[in-house]
Design an enzyme around this catalytic site. Structure first.
Site, PDB file in Angstrom:
ATOM      1  N   ARG A 284      29.250  -3.557 -17.376  1.00  0.00           N
ATOM      2  CA  ARG A 284      30.419  -4.115 -16.681  1.00  0.00           C
ATOM      3  C   ARG A 284      29.999  -5.216 -15.705  1.00  0.00           C
ATOM      4  NH1 ARG A 284      32.629  -0.921 -13.215  1.00  0.00           N
ATOM      5  NH2 ARG A 284      30.981   0.630 -13.079  1.00  0.00           N
TER       6      ARG A 284
ATOM      7  N   HIS B 269       0.830  -1.202   0.000  1.00  0.00           N
ATOM      8  CA  HIS B 269       0.000   0.000   0.000  1.00  0.00           C
ATOM      9  C   HIS B 269       0.866   1.255   0.000  1.00  0.00           C
ATOM     10  CE1 HIS B 269      -2.082   3.345   2.024  1.00  0.00           C
ATOM     11  NE2 HIS B 269      -3.100   2.963   1.274  1.00  0.00           N
TER      12      HIS B 269
ATOM     13  N   GLU C 299      42.492  -1.145 -25.739  1.00  0.00           N
ATOM     14  CA  GLU C 299      43.013  -0.350 -24.618  1.00  0.00           C
ATOM     15  C   GLU C 299      44.495  -0.596 -24.372  1.00  0.00           C
ATOM     16  OE1 GLU C 299      40.655  -1.469 -21.257  1.00  0.00           O
ATOM     17  OE2 GLU C 299      40.756  -3.593 -21.749  1.00  0.00           O
TER      18      GLU C 299
ATOM     19  N   GLY D 201      38.912   1.726 -24.825  1.00  0.00           N
ATOM     20  CA  GLY D 201      38.928   2.089 -23.405  1.00  0.00           C
ATOM     21  C   GLY D 201      39.924   3.208 -23.221  1.00  0.00           C
ATOM     22  N   SER D 202      39.452   4.438 -23.249  1.00  0.00           N
ATOM     23  CA  SER D 202      40.378   5.579 -23.319  1.00  0.00           C
ATOM     24  C   SER D 202      41.232   5.722 -22.071  1.00  0.00           C
ATOM     25  CB  SER D 202      39.591   6.866 -23.581  1.00  0.00           C
ATOM     26  OG  SER D 202      38.621   7.079 -22.575  1.00  0.00           O
ATOM     27  N   ASN D 203      40.729   5.315 -20.907  1.00  0.00           N
ATOM     28  CA  ASN D 203      41.527   5.449 -19.686  1.00  0.00           C
ATOM     29  C   ASN D 203      42.774   4.569 -19.743  1.00  0.00           C
ATOM     30  OD1 ASN D 203      39.899   7.332 -18.489  1.00  0.00           O
ATOM     31  ND2 ASN D 203      38.730   5.846 -17.279  1.00  0.00           N
ATOM     32  N   ASP D 204      42.580   3.269 -20.039  1.00  0.00           N
ATOM     33  CA  ASP D 204      43.733   2.373 -20.080  1.00  0.00           C
ATOM     34  C   ASP D 204      44.621   2.657 -21.285  1.00  0.00           C
ATOM     35  OD1 ASP D 204      43.760   0.811 -17.791  1.00  0.00           O
ATOM     36  OD2 ASP D 204      42.167  -0.486 -18.513  1.00  0.00           O
TER      37      ASP D 204
ATOM     38  N   ARG E 247      30.837  -6.599 -21.047  1.00  0.00           N
ATOM     39  CA  ARG E 247      32.262  -6.862 -20.873  1.00  0.00           C
ATOM     40  C   ARG E 247      32.463  -7.876 -19.760  1.00  0.00           C
ATOM     41  NH1 ARG E 247      36.026  -1.985 -19.045  1.00  0.00           N
ATOM     42  NH2 ARG E 247      35.283  -2.644 -16.987  1.00  0.00           N
TER      43      ARG E 247
ATOM     44  N   CYS F 101      33.981   3.838 -25.024  1.00  0.00           N
ATOM     45  CA  CYS F 101      33.101   3.732 -23.856  1.00  0.00           C
ATOM     46  C   CYS F 101      33.693   4.401 -22.619  1.00  0.00           C
ATOM     47  CB  CYS F 101      32.796   2.265 -23.555  1.00  0.00           C
ATOM     48  SG  CYS F 101      34.256   1.238 -23.251  1.00  0.00           S
TER      49      CYS F 101
END
Length: 813
Positions: free
Chosen positions: A508, A418, A677, A698-701, A575, A748
């Site tokens: 992920r 409710h 990456e 994977g732009s960071n790695d 992934r 991504c």
């Protein structure tokens, strides 16, 4: 007065009879007449008519006396005094003799049909203005279960008539602008399903929080269904993917959540019903099997198709026969009224700290105010407007209080309780089923109630700042470059279904493993390597599972499936796990299986784990979950992506392991992508393209490994830059090398969400897709469209998207 039709069997009623028997009974008649031939089970019964109720009011000037009481309400007399006076007048007026005779005659005929005298029946109120598309009166009047014998039946009918003037019903009609004396009451008398010996619950033909239309949500608890609706128990919840129902070879149950189910309603030895504690075994066990869930979902979809609108149904299972039945159906009245092209979002703009209490989030909004704890709703004047209501459970008597609240927090209840249903209708955020809110939250303290962080609602100390935004989705431009979503939390996936995204570019597995599985997969398979404390914790977490590996695949498959279903039929790139060793070690039972590495960021992670002796069995569980999602649930829009794949030999080994687990690239449309990456992915791009169907940058790695910078180093933060020419040149090199081979390339990382110039760069170099956080989607979509306009001009061709309503159903492998 002329001839009055006082009684009508369900077999003679239909949805056109709301003015005669109210929405609830009209729907039962419609289901009985139109859908039982298709296999739907509806317990038999009959209804008193609105004419019968009007006949009661016309006796001894009762109508005039009720109006006099209502006039007192408008003159400022307290609602509870007016309601009590009207109810007393109605119960003090004897039921007309003709109505009494006809009720008993119909009840005896029902007994003969069943082959027994004095059958147990449910006696339910059905107002002639309830279950309308613009308003839901559900729960405003009384229901009585396990009613047996003529004396009990007539008393229950009389009390139902009086309940048209409960305080909550009067307040609701005042709020909704209904003329009290223009609303009549019918009473439905329906054969009881012996769910006191089995279970019962509620079904929605859409997700009740987000309005996502491609699922059926079934709530279930032991015993009679009143504990689910009232919020006295925390039910199981099963989610079914509608398109999968069309293929009998599939199992479309895409999520199962086991509720605590600590209380159940049963037949009383004396009186009608009692609420009792459940056993530990009942609390741990599912109420419904997947087969039963599917049956209920198929019936619910049939009802929805028949009515042409989302539906809210109640079901029950007979503990003697094992049969399922639908006992109520009404149009859903909250999500169906929302504007489908407007996305309203709230978010906290300050770090909240740890939550004081948590529960099930209702409402996708934020509210703040002073705590006002209440045990009963009788002291309305004690509740200041804009306070946060904190109580154990709510029922319809609480509604005058609830409408004054900035937010609502309860100890008990699920998403179909409710408190949850009324909070959605009122537009008030609520956190239900916290278990301990009344013990933890102190009267008068300022708190902020947040229902914007996924399925878990949280209550924080203090009045925290937050912002509200609205996005007109219809105004977003179409783009040639696909703009996709990064999604990690399955419980929040449905809330973004309205976004016109081109799928999910990154889902992920680490989030699902950390938050829904919570255990290192190797610890489940090798408990002999654990200490006693970890074994005990895992035993509690996996209670009910003889096969601990099955626990892992169940939880993982359900998480993946929710994300995949939210975007069906668009692609969803999942992934496989990319924890570092230090992160894996933090999972329950993880320490014995993880080495201590000096630099985990470039250590034993990604592809290198999948074929190794130390994790091969764990990766097999990941593969089994992915195969189940694609082949058993039919969500073939799932694309598998392999992270941190350093060499071609490593790629071959991983694909070989996947094939051994039944995931062969190309079979049943399976595509396998690889993360780009590691610089080797780009320098050997054409060789990797022979092994994989697509790439995701994977732009960071990639930045970390190109510039030789630990991305977590504060001392080197000024050096870490995805826009460095060395990094952007690698992206420029990659695209033509693999796109000429028919391999799409996406990105991504977070940078396009934060930096419009970076998104523009990606469009100019010809990226196929950009995947961003959902709350950045609208802005990035506009940036991409603007860049495309300047790059392509009139030659810009935008692909036609297939929306879910046009999509074909999934198919079994």
């Amino acid at each position: 007065m002329g001839h009055i039709r006082r009684i009508a069997p369900f077999t003679e009623l239909g949805r056109g009879d709301i003015s005669r028997v109210g929405g609830k009974n009209a729907s039962l008649g419609e289901l009985t007449r139109r859908l039982t031939a298709a296999g739907l089970r509806v317990p038999p019964g009959f209804a008193t008519t609105a004419d019968a109720y009007e006949e009661l009011l016309d006796g001894h000037g009762l109508r005039t006396r009720i109006q006099e009481q209502l006039d007192r309400l408008h003159d400022g007399v307290a609602l509870e005094d007016v309601g009590a006076g009207i109810r007393s007048m109605i119960t003090g007026e004897p039921l007309p003799e003709a109505l009494t005779t006809e009720i008993i005659t119909a009840y005896e005929a029902l007994g003969r049909e069943l082959g027994r005298s004095d059958p147990e029946v449910a006696v339910r109120s059905s107002a002639t203005a309830e279950d309308l598309p613009e308003a839901s009166f559900a729960g405003q009047q009384e229901t009585y279960l396990n009613v047996s014998g003529a004396v009990q039946l007539l008393d229950a009918v009389h009390r139902c008539f009086a309940s048209l003037y409960t305080d909550r019903a009067i307040d609701y009609r005042e709020r909704m602008g209904f003329d009290h004396l223009q609303v009549a009451l019918s009473v439905g008398v329906q054969v009881m399903v012996r769910s006191d010996l089995a279970g019962a619950g509620v079904i929605f033909t859409l997700d009740p929080e987000s309005g996502f239309p491609n699922v059926v949500v079934v709530s279930a608890a032991w015993g009679l269904g009143e504990t689910v609706v009232s919020g006295q128990t925390d039910p199981d919840e099963y989610t079914v993917f509608k398109p999968g129902l069309k293929d009998p070879a599939l199992n479309p149950v895409i999520d199962v959540r086991i509720g605590a189910k600590r209380r159940k309603a049963v037949y009383a030895e004396r009186g009608l019903t009692d609420t009792v504690d459940t056993t530990a075994e009942e609390q741990a066990r599912r109420v419904l099997t997947d087969t039963e869930v599917r049956q209920l979902a198929e019936w619910a979809v049939a009802v929805e198709d028949h009515y042409g609108c989302p539906m809210d149904l109640e079901w029950a299972k007979d503990g003697i026969t094992g049969d399922l039945a639908i006992v109520q159906a009404r149009p859903e009245t909250v999500q169906s009224r929302r504007r489908p092209t407007t996305l309203r979002r709230c978010r906290l703009t300050a770090a909240p700290g740890d939550a004081l209490v948590e529960g099930i989030a209702v409402g996708e909004a934020i509210g703040a105010g002073a705590v006002c704890r209440m045990d009963t709703p009788v002291n309305l004047e004690r509740f200041p407007a804009g306070a946060v209501l904190v109580t154990s459970i709510t029922d319809p008597d609480w509604e005058p209080v609830m409408k004054r609240a900035a937010a609502i927090v309860t100890d008990h209840g699920g998403r179909t309780s409710h408190a949850a249903i009324v909070s959605r209708e009122l537009g008030v955020p609520a956190v239900v089923g916290t278990g301990n809110a009344t013990a933890v939250l102190r009267d008068g303290d300022d708190v902020t109630v947040s229902c914007t962080e996924g399925s878990r609602g949280k209550v924080y100390a203090g009045r925290l700042p937050y912002e509200e935004t609205e996005t007109d989705l219809a105004a977003l431009p179409a783009t040639r470059t696909r703009v996709m979503l990064n999604l990690a939390d399955p419980s929040a996936a449905f809330r973004w279904w309205r976004l016109p995204a081109d799928g999910v570019g990154l889902a992920r597995l680490e989030f699902i493993v950390a938050h829904q599985v919570k255990v290192h997969p190797m610890a489940l398979l090798h408990p002999e390597r654990l200490d006693a404390a970890d074994r005990c914790a895992i035993d509690q977490l996996t209670e009910g599972y003889l096969d601990r590996g099955q626990y892992f695949t169940d939880r993982l498959a359900y998480g993946i499936a929710r994300i995949a279903a939210s975007r069906w039929p668009d692609p969803v790139v999942v992934r496989t796990s990319d924890f570092k060793t230090n992160e894996y070690a933090k999972l329950l039972g993880g320490r014995p299986f993880e080495p201590v590495e000096a630099n985990p960021m470039i250590g034993w992670r990604g592809a290198s784990r999948y074929y190794s002796d130390g994790y091969r069995e764990g990766f097999a569980l990941e593969c089994q979950a992915l195969r189940r999602v694609r082949e058993e649930m039919g969500l073939t829009n799932v694309i598998i992506m392999i992270p941190f794949c350093r060499t071609l030999e490593e790629a071959d080994k991983v694909l070989e392991v996947m094939a051994a687990e039944g995931l062969r690239r190309g079979e049943n449309g399976l595509k396998v992508y690889v993360m780009a990456e590691v610089p080797s992915n780009i320098l050997l791009a054409q060789d990797f393209a022979e092994r994989f169907d697509g790439f995701s940058i994977g732009s960071n790695d990639l930045t970390q490994l190109t510039l030789g910078v630990d991305r977590d180093s504060e001392a080197l933060a000024h050096v870490f830059d995805e826009n460095n020419p060395a990094v952007t040149d690698l992206i420029r090199i990659l695209l033509p090398r693999v796109q000429t081979l028919g391999r799409p390339v996406g990105l991504c990382g977070q940078r396009p969400s934060d930096d419009p110039a970076y998104a523009a760069f990606l469009v100019r170099v010809g990226i196929d897709s950009i995947s961003v956080a959902p709350d950045s989607f609208a802005a990035v979509k506009q940036h991409v469209a603007d860049t495309e306009e300047s790059r392509y001009g009139e030659d810009r061709v935008v692909p036609v998207r297939i929306r879910p309503a046009q999509a074909e159903q999934p198919s079994a492998a």
